[in-house]
Enzyme design. Structure first.
Site, PDB file in Angstrom:
ATOM      1  N   HIS A 267     -10.218   4.791  -1.707  1.00 45.86           N
ATOM      2  CA  HIS A 267      -9.135   5.063  -2.670  1.00 45.86           C
ATOM      3  C   HIS A 267      -9.618   4.796  -4.103  1.00 45.86           C
ATOM      4  CE1 HIS A 267      -5.770   5.842  -0.019  1.00 45.86           C
ATOM      5  NE2 HIS A 267      -5.871   4.683   0.633  1.00 45.86           N
TER       6      HIS A 267
ATOM      7  N   GLU B  55      -5.460   9.723   0.827  1.00 45.44           N
ATOM      8  CA  GLU B  55      -5.764   9.152   2.130  1.00 45.44           C
ATOM      9  C   GLU B  55      -7.016   9.797   2.723  1.00 45.44           C
ATOM     10  OE1 GLU B  55      -3.900   6.620   2.686  1.00 45.44           O
ATOM     11  OE2 GLU B  55      -4.598   6.063   4.679  1.00 45.44           O
TER      12      GLU B  55
ATOM     13  N   HIS C 217     -12.043   1.327   3.263  1.00 49.65           N
ATOM     14  CA  HIS C 217     -10.824   2.127   3.098  1.00 49.65           C
ATOM     15  C   HIS C 217     -10.311   2.056   1.654  1.00 49.65           C
ATOM     16  CE1 HIS C 217      -6.996   3.889   4.698  1.00 49.65           C
ATOM     17  NE2 HIS C 217      -6.518   3.285   3.631  1.00 49.65           N
ATOM     18  N   GLU C 218     -10.072   0.833   1.185  1.00 49.25           N
ATOM     19  CA  GLU C 218      -9.546   0.679  -0.179  1.00 49.25           C
ATOM     20  C   GLU C 218     -10.613   1.093  -1.195  1.00 49.25           C
ATOM     21  OE1 GLU C 218      -6.515   0.353  -0.116  1.00 49.25           O
ATOM     22  OE2 GLU C 218      -6.223  -0.560   1.865  1.00 49.25           O
TER      23      GLU C 218
END
Lengths: 505, 505
Positions: free
Chosen positions: B273, B299, B269-270
């Site tokens: 980003h 997102e 997830h990170e």
């Protein structure tokens, strides 16, 4: 205090607190750059540091700063201030006038030049090429000479530079203490060189795994009373300490696999700097008092912990068995006394930062004398290598085989930091003088160390020095603690006693 | 471009670059606070962050900013600018007008209130005590309502808030996509709840030593193409990503010993980003274009990597054996297919941040509808628990047993961040729509993943999205990449197909 003065002080405090905040941010940006910032971000980051440093500089010469300090320094106002407030005002005013006196265009030229010159120096050092560096250094010296005229000459021209790092110290005073120190150290160094009783240091050059070095280093920092809740330990190429605020004073170390003592003594050294800043009175937070009193006083604390405690026999009486436990293979067969002598071995060498506790001072005296020649006698930069080498021959009995191992070794001059070097030996002298009083007031000093009971020593230093931060001048501190002004004799006595015994002179 | 315009642009660039520098410093201060700043420094540090944030805010509403944007926005000037320059000017002007429209006294009240309210919220959540929190939240809502008047109402009042996080998005549009999404997801969730084919997740709750979790996490980040020379991975209580500059985009993770998937999916997830910010065009450095286009687009990238790639069968066809190798004791006897089904298990639960890929959207829709009720229909804060619980019952079939597990769970409202929640589901919709195009343009998408060849996917995303940074609006991006405006159908199709298979519906 009159209502108006009180109100103005509150506004002034906001400005001081803002200045502290900028400093904290800049310190963190620097710390991060040296402890783990990814390499692709370095260029932008350097720009950010430059920008914020510019902002900080502008706050120091702002109309606001000018207005406040002018107001508070008036005789009818300053008498209403506390001693701490007076110190803040006079320091800020001094800084304001000093910075304001340089035309901003000249200052910018200097900032660009010194940044550029540091890059050139790095290459020059690598290539042993003084000629390329010389014109840059000459320009820096010329600009610094010009700045001295702007700042105003007190005593000699070089006094103006000394005062930037060690307030109120004069060439007259440093000349006196350094020449006395030199006259006692040179014969001591000669006697050591002639001594047949050289310590064996070969066992220090084995492989010492990092994990155990880390364990031992952390243990020693805890023993000193370094507060890990108000700091942290990281790794960097060159060890350093940085105080973001008294609740956040960080240190770094570098672990060398083939040298077990490097990390230990750098932890004690940086730990000494950090103990100082961690124990500054919390009342000073957000003001310029929340820092060390000077470079010299700061260095006295790192040297006291590194050398006078950390290289003492008592210290290793307590901790050597712990070190052996971490490195049984390497040290089980090395006696405590042999270890003690090895970590205090003296060698006339070329590189200041690798020098031992004794000859280190001669490295500094060489630099101090050369800086004085440059600024007071007009010594030309192109003659530096020759003068440098002659002084090394005279004081240390060795001539550097190259400029890389000689005049090019230090970063300081490339960035324009003339006047700084003296602080290192001032620190050693302060430390020995403080140690002399400390031994009188804590007569069981050696026993405390030998018992691993270091906290009473930290408490004593906190009570006498640390808590005052920058609220006293270096000379006020040294006189308040020891009852007399700076004297080189304590250091000379200490070194003579220590090395006479070790080298059986 | 006329000479005068060119010169003005250079000066404007200096201001933009200064603003970027302040942002970088503030981001680093935050990052440090969350990754290892010593606890005794936190109070002073928080003050420093507040001070610099104030300085940054003042730059955004400075006379300089007003003057430049006013100059560049003139019809005869703006036509001389490039598209990127136009975007900068219109964004800065919008921000300037928005910030400038609030009387500074009211803004300060809001800053103090929202900081205070976050502390109250923390305690209220811990004590399951909505009543104590309610007056603070009511005041925040009242101030936000006042701000909406200052900012100006476009469409409905809530439109003004939505626009802050997702430029150009309207309540009308979100209503349409969310209601279509909800109408397809609610029956899917019900069917899953009724399915007898529940994945076994028990083997995920074993002890997974941290060291191996770290190894695997690092490996996955490398596989994604996360550039460790332009970032670093640290630990923090809640994982996050922060872009200091495109050469320094950091991520954090948290290792839970009893949950091996938590760190894996938070890294994906990170990492998503971070891939976005690492690959923004270097030309944008020092400008507001060197960031993501919106919260929603940002997102979309974290979700695409975490869920659509990271929770796909193809991904684990390639990487499951590596995971098993790290944890032979725990996973040697668990089949790939069972693992795949376990990490995609759906459960109607109370806590948004622990929700699965499917029900997560219903958590968001609840919040979106409630925020709209507050700002457009005047729903009173004291009625929030009741409305919250009713909506959870309606969409998820469960009623929170306490406010701590219900309306008090998120930090956002306590800080005044209304309008933000929608971005999370917008991100999911953008991601599915982008994935649909990606699959068309890289037809061997599943094969690439199954072969561990993730770089072509990263390259495609860089080419289509990442490099543009904030130079395009979210709707420009989505239309440019997929050829049509935002539609909820791609997400609904994707989720239906995926879960119909997993739950054998």
């Amino acid at each position: 205090m009159e209502q108006q003065v009180k109100e103005q002080w509150e506004k002034f405090s906001d400005l001081l607190s803002k200045i502290s905040g900028y400093s904290e941010a800049i310190e963190l940006l620097h710390w991060d750059l040296r402890t783990g910032a990814p390499r692709k971000g370095v260029e932008v980051r350097s720009g950010t540091i430059g920008m914020l440093s510019g902002e900080l500089f502008r706050l120091g010469i702002s109309e606001e700063m000018g207005g406040f300090t002018e107001f508070f320094i008036r005789p009818e106002v300053i008498t209403q201030l506390s001693l701490d407030q007076k110190k803040i005002v006079t320091d800020c005013r001094k800084e304001y006038e000093r910075s304001k006196s340089i035309p901003s265009k000249r200052f910018e030229e200097y900032a660009v030049l010194s940044a550029h010159s540091q890059t050139i120096w790095e290459e020059a050092k690598e290539n042993n090429d003084f000629e390329t560096f010389e014109p840059y250094l000459s320009k820096i010296v010329a600009l610094k000479q010009e700045f001295i005229d702007y700042w105003g000459v007190k005593g000699t021209r070089y006094d103006t530079l000394l005062d930037m790092y060690e307030p109120d110290l004069t060439v007259e005073k440093v000349d006196e203490v350094f020449s006395r120190l030199r006259s006692r150290l040179v014969p001591l160094v000669e006697a050591i060189a002639a001594s047949p009783n050289k310590p064996d240091t070969s066992f220090l050059q084995q492989i010492f795994p990092k994990e155990q070095q880390e364990k031992f280093g952390n243990f020693i920092l805890e023993q000193m009373g370094y507060d890990f809740d108000a700091g942290r330990l990281d790794e960097s190429v060159h060890p350093f300490a940085t105080g973001l605020n008294p609740g956040d004073v960080r240190i770094t170390t570098a672990y060398l696999l083939d040298n077990v003592t490097s990390a230990i003594f750098s932890s004690l050294h940086e730990g000494g700097h950090a103990l100082y800043e961690q124990n500054i009175s919390k009342d000073f937070i957000g003001t310029p008092l929340a820092q060390g009193a000077s470079m010299g006083i700061h260095e006295s604390q790192s040297r006291l912990w590194e050398n006078m405690i950390g290289r003492s026999r008592a210290f290793w009486q307590r901790y050597y068995s712990d070190l052996q436990q971490q490195f049984p293979e390497q040290l089980a067969n090395v006696e405590l006394e042999d270890f003690y002598r090895a970590i205090n071995s003296v060698e006339n060498s070329f590189i200041r930062i690798e020098a031992d506790e004794l000859t280190y001072n001669l490295h500094i005296i060489v630099r101090y004398e050369i800086e004085k020649l440059i600024f007071n006698e007009g010594l030309s930069v192109k003659d530096l290598p020759q003068v440098w080498n002659a002084k090394y021959q005279e004081y240390l009995g060795i001539t550097p085989p190259s400029n890389a191992l000689g005049v090019l070794q230090d970063v300081h001059w490339s960035g324009g930091d003339f006047g700084y070097f003296a602080s290192y030996s001032l620190g050693n002298m302060y430390a020995a003088q403080i140690l002399n009083t400390l031994r009188k007031e804590l007569p069981e000093f050696d026993e405390l160390i030998a018992a691993g009971n270091l906290l009473p020593i930290k408490e004593w230093l906190t009570d006498k020095i640390y808590r005052f931060g920058n609220s006293l001048t270096p000379s006020q501190i040294i006189e308040q603690v020891t009852g007399e002004p700076l004297s080189p004799d304590y250091l000379a006595d200490y070194l003579e006693a220590k090395y006479t015994e070790i080298y059986k002179l």
